[in-house]
Structure formats: structure tokens, C-alpha cells
Design a protein around this motif. Structure first.
Motif, short mmCIF file in Angstrom:
data_model
loop_
_atom_site.label_atom_id
_atom_site.label_comp_id
_atom_site.label_asym_id
_atom_site.label_seq_id
_atom_site.Cartn_x
_atom_site.Cartn_y
_atom_site.Cartn_z
N TYR A 69 0.83 -1.21 0.00
CA TYR A 69 0.00 0.00 0.00
C TYR A 69 0.87 1.26 0.00
O TYR A 69 0.64 2.19 -0.78
N MET A 70 1.87 1.31 0.90
CA MET A 70 2.70 2.49 1.00
C MET A 70 3.52 2.71 -0.27
O MET A 70 3.68 3.84 -0.75
N THR A 71 4.06 1.63 -0.84
CA THR A 71 4.83 1.74 -2.09
C THR A 71 3.96 2.28 -3.22
O THR A 71 4.35 3.18 -3.98
N THR A 72 2.73 1.72 -3.33
CA THR A 72 1.82 2.16 -4.37
C THR A 72 1.40 3.62 -4.15
O THR A 72 1.32 4.41 -5.09
N ASN A 73 1.17 3.95 -2.90
CA ASN A 73 0.76 5.32 -2.57
C ASN A 73 1.84 6.32 -2.95
O ASN A 73 1.56 7.39 -3.52
N GLU A 74 3.10 6.00 -2.64
CA GLU A 74 4.22 6.89 -2.98
C GLU A 74 4.36 7.05 -4.49
O GLU A 74 4.63 8.15 -4.99
N GLN A 75 4.16 5.94 -5.22
CA GLN A 75 4.27 6.01 -6.67
C GLN A 75 3.15 6.87 -7.27
O GLN A 75 3.37 7.67 -8.18
N CYS A 76 1.94 6.71 -6.71
CA CYS A 76 0.81 7.53 -7.19
C CYS A 76 1.05 9.01 -6.90
O CYS A 76 0.76 9.87 -7.72
N LEU A 77 1.60 9.29 -5.71
CA LEU A 77 1.89 10.68 -5.35
C LEU A 77 2.92 11.27 -6.29
O LEU A 77 2.78 12.41 -6.77
N LYS A 78 3.97 10.51 -6.59
CA LYS A 78 5.01 10.97 -7.50
C LYS A 78 4.44 11.25 -8.89
O LYS A 78 4.74 12.27 -9.52
N THR A 79 3.59 10.34 -9.37
CA THR A 79 2.98 10.51 -10.69
C THR A 79 2.09 11.75 -10.72
O THR A 79 2.10 12.52 -11.69
N THR A 80 1.33 11.96 -9.65
CA THR A 80 0.45 13.13 -9.58
C THR A 80 1.23 14.42 -9.58
O THR A 80 0.89 15.38 -10.28
N VAL A 81 2.33 14.46 -8.79
CA VAL A 81 3.17 15.65 -8.74
C VAL A 81 3.77 15.96 -10.11
O VAL A 81 3.81 17.10 -10.55
N GLU A 82 4.26 14.90 -10.80
CA GLU A 82 4.83 15.10 -12.12
C GLU A 82 3.79 15.64 -13.10
O GLU A 82 4.08 16.53 -13.91
N LYS A 83 2.55 15.13 -13.00
CA LYS A 83 1.49 15.61 -13.88
C LYS A 83 1.16 17.08 -13.58
O LYS A 83 1.00 17.90 -14.50
N LEU A 84 1.07 17.41 -12.29
CA LEU A 84 0.80 18.80 -11.91
C LEU A 84 1.92 19.72 -12.38
O LEU A 84 1.68 20.85 -12.79
N GLU A 85 3.16 19.23 -12.31
CA GLU A 85 4.31 20.03 -12.74
C GLU A 85 4.20 20.36 -14.23
O GLU A 85 4.42 21.48 -14.66
N VAL A 86 3.86 19.36 -15.03
CA VAL A 86 3.72 19.58 -16.47
C VAL A 86 2.58 20.55 -16.74
O VAL A 86 2.71 21.50 -17.52
N ASP A 87 1.43 20.32 -16.07
CA ASP A 87 0.28 21.21 -16.27
C ASP A 87 0.62 22.63 -15.84
O ASP A 87 0.25 23.60 -16.50
N SER A 88 1.33 22.75 -14.73
CA SER A 88 1.68 24.08 -14.22
C SER A 88 2.61 24.79 -15.19
O SER A 88 2.46 25.97 -15.46
N LYS A 89 3.61 24.08 -15.71
CA LYS A 89 4.54 24.70 -16.66
C LYS A 89 3.82 25.14 -17.93
O LYS A 89 4.08 26.21 -18.46
N LEU A 90 2.89 24.30 -18.40
CA LEU A 90 2.15 24.67 -19.60
C LEU A 90 1.30 25.90 -19.34
O LEU A 90 1.29 26.84 -20.15
#
Length: 531
Positions: A69-90
Motif C-alpha cells: 500500500y505504502m509503495t503504491t501510494n508513494e508512486q501515485c503521489l510521485k505521478t500526480t506531482v509530475e502531472k501537476l508540474e507539467v500542467d503548471s509549466k504549460l
């Protein structure tokens, strides 16, 4: 996989109580996973129970489940942050300018002395990195029409408008004042602003230039390359109604000036810099300068380096250059560093405790005032660093986010009077003045098929300024592409960006300067109306 709330494990899954959960350390109490959050469906429960990593011999291994659960949660958080970063830059690329905070600057414990005034045309900020920006914009936006500008600037282009002093300048009456541009955390530039009085119609010669503070002979201050301009506006019925008279568009090296006739009246002098050269510091500071030390007796002293820096600061805030600080001059310093003014009572205490002359603070008094502050904090330099950062210094005591300047005014018939009255963001009246000057002197191009959208471009020998005029009743979004420009830098720090222009308004789009003045520079810009 992120699980919302708590899972309900029923008997059908073979794991209804703590006795069926191995290694939890909680066998004395039942597992209650339905206290809060949304209940999982039976299919979701079965999917979790059937995970090979957590299911052994038909029993649910809770510890293994938690690790998954914790491993999956961390990976989901990382993916979400990366997506927000791309959206924010755009998003910031479409509406923005390039401003990054100084990495070595500490959060200030005092109120910001000059809060930014939010305007309709203020844009978000972001870092211009990555090669995907063009494809992202192309995929999400369509252009209705475009207009392009190409201007080739020769290395020696400033010869045609060189500043020269009037022949009889030595016989004219002169007044002088200093000031400073300060770069805020959000990239806004603030500076002193002045009122000037002319009592008799006179020929006037005005200049503005960066102030050299270097103590070393032949080693000029690094900020001498920062461009400085002075806009002169006449006050008519009231302060809000200012008429643009002129600006210092002639140049001789780092000096910008203007010569002409001015009638009697009150004038506002508003300094300006494009922001192309005065930019956020990128250089990392590896070693912090020492500000204070104690001798063998435990007495506190200012270091030689810090005293030299304070001496330079004294030069900057001593606006009239008489070697003393008046209460008005000191209060500009206080507003900048603490956000508060020193009243008459506090100034009287200052006179009683520190060296003064003619009711003004001496250089030594200013040094002792800072030493007292260090003693009040028992040698803790944090408040001293707040002062230094507010004045534009980094941790190495280098002036990197400010540009002190000096104004000289000559008149042939009367002695002008000048007084610093504000220290504000370079906006409002300045924005109007820049737009007015570009509309008066620049080249105008109408968007094909959209005659209410006009791009005005003013070519100076040192910089190029573009202003967008929107005569329509609707706001418009203009996409700007500078990618094919050569040897250029603009105040936004972006090759591609977009601006929103309010109905029936004009706005400064960008300033562009050569990256290297000793080389030819080519300004090539495409302005496109977004659909």
C-alpha cells in the motif's frame, strides 16, 4: 493503488477478524475497516485479497499489504506531482514570465515592505525548461491570425543617437539625487520616484546612470550594465492627471539623458529599467559571509567586510549625497528593510544614542546602529541578513538584486528642486508612460482581419519594446514567439509565452535587449491571436 478510507473485509473473503490476519500484533481486538471513508465494493476487496504479494495459504498478510500500500501510494503521489508540474509549466508558459526565487534567500520574518499590486495583466511565473513546450501549445491552441517583426540591430547602432552635453552646461544650475532599483521576490522591480519643481521656463538637461560603488580603482560595479531610463511627467490639475513630456532616450555608454525646454510647474520623475539585465541571481553561494565576531573579551564587533557593505548601503540611501542621513532618507531605508517608518520620537532617541550632525545621522552613527541591533540579538545575524537581502545583497555580500542609480538635472534659468516622494513598484503611471511613448514613437502593425488588435514596436539603440493595444470590447490572448531571435534576452525570460489584454486597453508586452552588446542582434518575433 490508493485506497480511500478503510476496506471492509467480509467472511466471504476469509478474513473477517484479527485472528485471520497474520503478524499484525493486534490479535486482541477485531479489525474494523468500516469506521470512515467510502466502503469498498466486494470486487475491490477480492482484488486486494487475491494479490499474490499479500496472500499466502489463504490468509491475508497485513504487514505485506501495508508495504504494498505504502509503495503504491508513494508512486501515485510521485505521478500526480509530475502531472501537476507539467500542467503548471504549460499554464505558466501560456501566461507568464520567467521568475525564479533566489536559492540562498531566507524567508523574511518581517512584513514585505512593498507588497505587489495585482493588476489584470499580471501573469503567473514559471521556469522555462524542457523541449516539449512548443508541441504542448500547438496541441492545445489554435491561432486566428499572426503578425511578425524582424529587426536587425548593428553593433554600432547607438552612434546615431549619442547623448551630448549642452555647450554651456558648466554655467547651468544643477541638482542631484540618488535612488535604487530593487528586485522583489516575485520579479517585480520597485524604485524611488521623485517630484521636481521648475519655477521658470528653462532649457533642461537630465541624465540617469547606475551608481558605481566600487572601492577598487579600475574595477567597475557589475550592475553598470543595467539599463536605466527616466520618464518625465507633468502634473496638471492633480497628481492623478500626469502628462508624459519626455524620457531619457539618448545614450552615452551607461548614461541615458534628455535635453529640451520645460515650462514652470511640478514634474514627476519616474525611473525605469527593462528588467532584461536586473534579474534573479542564479549563482549558488557556497560560503556565507561573516557579519560579526567577538574579541577575546567577548565584545561584539562588525567584520571588515560587513562594515564595507554598510558603507555602500549608506551611499545608496544618502539620496542628496551630503554624507548624512535625514529622517526622510532613513525612512526609505526602514520601509525597504522592515516595512515600518521611524517617527520623530524614535528619531530623537536615535540622535541621543548615535553620532549625528545637523539633526542627521552620520556614517559612523549608521554603523553603530547596526552594531546595536547585533548586540540586541546577542550576535545572532539573522535580522542583519534580512536587512542585507532587502537591500539586494546575497550571502556573499554581493549586490546582485538591486541597482543604485544617480540622477543629475541641469537648468539654464533656475535651480530645479527635486525630492524623493515614493518608493513603489514600477507600474501604474510608469506603465502608462511606457505605452504612451511606444505608441507615439513606435511602428504599428494591425493583426490581419482584426483591426482592433495592434502591435506597436519601438526600436531604441539599446532595447526594443513592444506594446499591444486592444481596441475591442473583449479581452484577447496574444501568443508571442521569440525563438528565432538571435543574441537577445527579454524581461520575461521566455522565448514563448502569452499575454491577456483587457478590453479597451494597452499593455507592455516585452522588452528585448542584446545578450552581448558587442555582437549583432536580431529581433524576430511572431505575435498570434489565440482562438
Amino acid at each position: 493503488m490508493v485506497i480511500q478510507g478503510k476496506a471492509e473485509v467480509g467472511p466471504a473473503a476469509g478474513a473477517g477478524t484479527a485472528e485471520s490476519v497474520e503478524g499484525t500484533g493486534c490479535a486482541s481486538s477485531p479489525v474494523s475497516w468500516n469506521e470512515r471513508g467510502e466502503k469498498m465494493t466486494q470486487e475491490e476487496v477480492n482484488a486486494i485479497i487475491s494479490l499474490a504479494d499479500v496472500n499466502a495459504d489463504g490468509k491475508f498478510d497485513y504487514i505485506k499489504f501495508c508495504k504494498v500500500y505504502m509503495t503504491t501510494n508513494e508512486q501515485c503521489l510521485k505521478t500526480t506531482v509530475e502531472k501537476l508540474e507539467v500542467d503548471s509549466k504549460l499554464r505558466r508558459q501560456q501566461f507568464g514570465s520567467h521568475i525564479e526565487g533566489s536559492p540562498e534567500r531566507d524567508p523574511s520574518p518581517v512584513p514585505k515592505p512593498s507588497p505587489r499590486t495585482i493588476r489584470k495583466t499580471d501573469q503567473e511565473t514559471f521556469s522555462n525548461k524542457g523541449d516539449m513546450r512548443s508541441s504542448l501549445l500547438a496541441a492545445t491552441r489554435k491561432f486566428k491570425t499572426s503578425v511578425s517583426f524582424t529587426i536587425t540591430m548593428d553593433v554600432n547602432s547607438n552612434r546615431n543617437s549619442k547623448l551630448t552635453e549642452p555647450d554651456s552646461i558648466k554655467e547651468w544650475l544643477c541638482v542631484q539625487s540618488k535612488g535604487c532599483f530593487f528586485l522583489e521576490e516575485d520579479g517585480e522591480i520597485i524604485s524611488h520616484q521623485y517630484r521636481m519643481q521648475i519655477v521658470q521656463r528653462s532649457m533642461v538637461y537630465l541624465t540617469i546612470k547606475p551608481l558605481n560603488l566600487s572601492q577598487v580603482e579600475g574595477k567597475p560595479s557589475p550592475w553598470l550594465s543595467v539599463d536605466t531610463t527616466l520618464y518625465i511627467l507633468k502634473e496638471n490639475e492633480n497628481q492623478a492627471n500626469l502628462q508624459l513630456m519626455c524620457f531619457t532616450e539618448l545614450r552615452n555608454r551607461e548614461v541615458f539623458g534628455w535635453t529640451g525646454e520645460l515650462g514652470p510647474g511640478i514634474y514627476w520623475l519616474i525611473p525605469s529599467t527593462t528588467g532584461c539585465r536586473l534579474r534573479k541571481e542564479r549563482k549558488p553561494i557556497t560560503e556565507e559571509a561573516q557579519l560579526v565576531y567577538r574579541d577575546e573579551t567577548g565584545e561584539l564587533f562588525l567584520t571588515k567586510e560587513f562594515r564595507s557593505t554598510l558603507s555602500d548601503i549608506f551611499e545608496v540611501i544618502d539620496l542628496d549625497g551630503n554624507g548624512l542621513l535625514s529622517l526622510e532618507e532613513y525612512n526609505f531605508f526602514e520601509l525597504r528593510t522592515s516595512g515600518e517608518k521611524c517617527d520623530e520620537d524614535a528619531w530623537a532617541v536615535c540622535r541621543d544614542n548615535f553620532d549625528t550632525k545637523k539633526n542627521e545621522l552620520t556614517r559612523q552613527g549608521f554603523m553603530d546602529l547596526n552594531l546595536m541591533e547585533a548586540n540586541d540579538r546577542e550576535g545572532d545575524p539573522r535580522d542583519l541578513w534580512v536587512t542585507l537581502h532587502s537591500m539586494g545583497y546575497n550571502k556573499a555580500l554581493e549586490l546582485t538584486e538591486a541597482c543604485p542609480f544617480i540622477i543629475d538635472i541641469y537648468a539654464d534659468k533656475c535651480k530645479p528642486r527635486i525630492k524623493a516622494v515614493h518608493m513603489e513598484a514600477c507600474s501604474g503611471q510608469l506603465e502608462k508612460a511606457i505605452c504612451k511613448s511606444v505608441l507615439n514613437k513606435g511602428n504599428a502593425r494591425v493583426m490581419d482581419g482584426y483591426e482592433d488588435i495592434i502591435v506597436h514596436t519601438y526600436k531604441h539603440d539599446t532595447w526594443i519594446t513592444s506594446v499591444i493595444e486592444n481596441k475591442s470590447d473583449n479581452k484577447v490572448i496574444i501568443h508571442i514567439n521569440n525563438e528565432l531571435s538571435k543574441n537577445c534576452v527579454n524581461n520575461r525570460g521566455l522565448n514563448i509565452f502569452a499575454v491577456e489584454v483587457a478590453p479597451k486597453s494597452t499593455m507592455v508586452c516585452q522588452h528585448v535587449m542584446p545578450l552581448n552588446e558587442r555582437q549583432e542582434w536580431i529581433y524576430y518575433c511572431v505575435y498570434s491571436l489565440m482562438s
